[in-house]
Design a protein around this motif. Structure first.
Motif, short mmCIF file in Angstrom:
data_model
loop_
_atom_site.label_atom_id
_atom_site.label_comp_id
_atom_site.label_asym_id
_atom_site.label_seq_id
_atom_site.Cartn_x
_atom_site.Cartn_y
_atom_site.Cartn_z
N MET A 1 0.82 -1.20 0.00
CA MET A 1 0.00 0.00 0.00
C MET A 1 0.86 1.26 0.00
O MET A 1 0.53 2.25 -0.64
CB MET A 1 -0.92 -0.05 1.22
CG MET A 1 -1.95 1.02 1.18
SD MET A 1 -2.88 0.93 -0.34
CE MET A 1 -4.45 1.33 0.20
N GLN A 2 1.98 1.21 0.72
CA GLN A 2 2.86 2.38 0.77
C GLN A 2 3.44 2.69 -0.61
O GLN A 2 3.62 3.86 -0.96
CB GLN A 2 3.99 2.14 1.79
CG GLN A 2 4.86 3.34 2.02
CD GLN A 2 4.12 4.52 2.65
OE1 GLN A 2 3.12 4.35 3.34
NE2 GLN A 2 4.58 5.72 2.39
N ARG A 5 0.79 4.58 -2.49
CA ARG A 5 0.69 5.95 -1.94
C ARG A 5 1.85 6.82 -2.44
O ARG A 5 1.65 7.95 -2.88
CB ARG A 5 0.68 5.91 -0.42
CG ARG A 5 0.57 7.29 0.20
CD ARG A 5 0.63 7.28 1.70
NE ARG A 5 -0.42 6.46 2.27
CZ ARG A 5 -0.25 5.60 3.26
NH1 ARG A 5 0.91 5.44 3.82
NH2 ARG A 5 -1.27 4.91 3.71
N GLU A 6 3.06 6.29 -2.39
CA GLU A 6 4.22 7.06 -2.84
C GLU A 6 4.16 7.33 -4.34
O GLU A 6 4.52 8.43 -4.78
CB GLU A 6 5.51 6.32 -2.49
CG GLU A 6 5.82 6.33 -1.02
CD GLU A 6 7.13 5.64 -0.70
OE1 GLU A 6 8.11 5.88 -1.43
OE2 GLU A 6 7.16 4.89 0.27
N ASN A 9 1.58 10.08 -4.84
CA ASN A 9 2.11 11.33 -4.31
C ASN A 9 3.17 11.92 -5.24
O ASN A 9 3.17 13.13 -5.51
CB ASN A 9 2.70 11.10 -2.91
CG ASN A 9 3.12 12.39 -2.27
OD1 ASN A 9 2.36 13.34 -2.21
ND2 ASN A 9 4.35 12.41 -1.76
N SER A 62 12.70 5.89 -3.09
CA SER A 62 11.98 5.16 -2.04
C SER A 62 11.16 4.00 -2.63
O SER A 62 11.06 2.94 -2.00
CB SER A 62 11.09 6.09 -1.23
OG SER A 62 10.16 6.74 -2.07
N ARG A 66 11.71 -0.01 -1.70
CA ARG A 66 10.62 -0.86 -1.19
C ARG A 66 10.40 -2.08 -2.08
O ARG A 66 10.18 -3.19 -1.59
CB ARG A 66 9.33 -0.07 -1.08
CG ARG A 66 9.35 0.92 0.06
CD ARG A 66 8.01 1.64 0.16
NE ARG A 66 8.07 2.79 1.01
CZ ARG A 66 8.06 2.76 2.34
NH1 ARG A 66 7.99 1.61 2.96
NH2 ARG A 66 8.12 3.87 3.04
#
Length: 92
Positions: A1-2, A5-6, A9, A62, A66
């Motif tokens: 999920m991150q 989101r990233e 964004n 990032s 991940r």
């Protein structure tokens, strides 16, 4: 999920896109995420794998970190001035 989101964004913050297409699904025991936008793209042109992006020190740091930590694959296609496409596959 991150990662999702990233990705969203980064598109909002950096691309100037007016259109974003996001898909998330499962295929062959892998989560597949695809994000495409019609923004500015990255300052480089072409299609690159995670290994190539890391070697050249290009792309979203990032997100690359991940994906690597999760044992996934990443492909980034950038067309400066026309947008970018990011495809991520993560084993489940």
């Amino acid at each position: 999920m991150q990662i999702v989101r990233e990705t969203l964004n980064n598109i909002q913050k950096h691309s100037g896109a007016t259109r974003i297409a996001l898909s998330i699904g499962m295929n062959n025991h892998r989560i597949e995420i695809k994000a495409e936008d019609n923004g500015s793209g990255f300052p480089f042109s072409g299609t690159f794998s995670l290994d190539e992006l890391e070697l050249l020190r290009l792309g979203p740091v990032s997100i690359k970190r991940r994906v690597r930590m999760l044992g996934g694959e990443l492909q980034l296609d950038s067309k400066p001035g026309q947008g970018a496409s990011l495809q991520i596959r993560i084993p489940v």
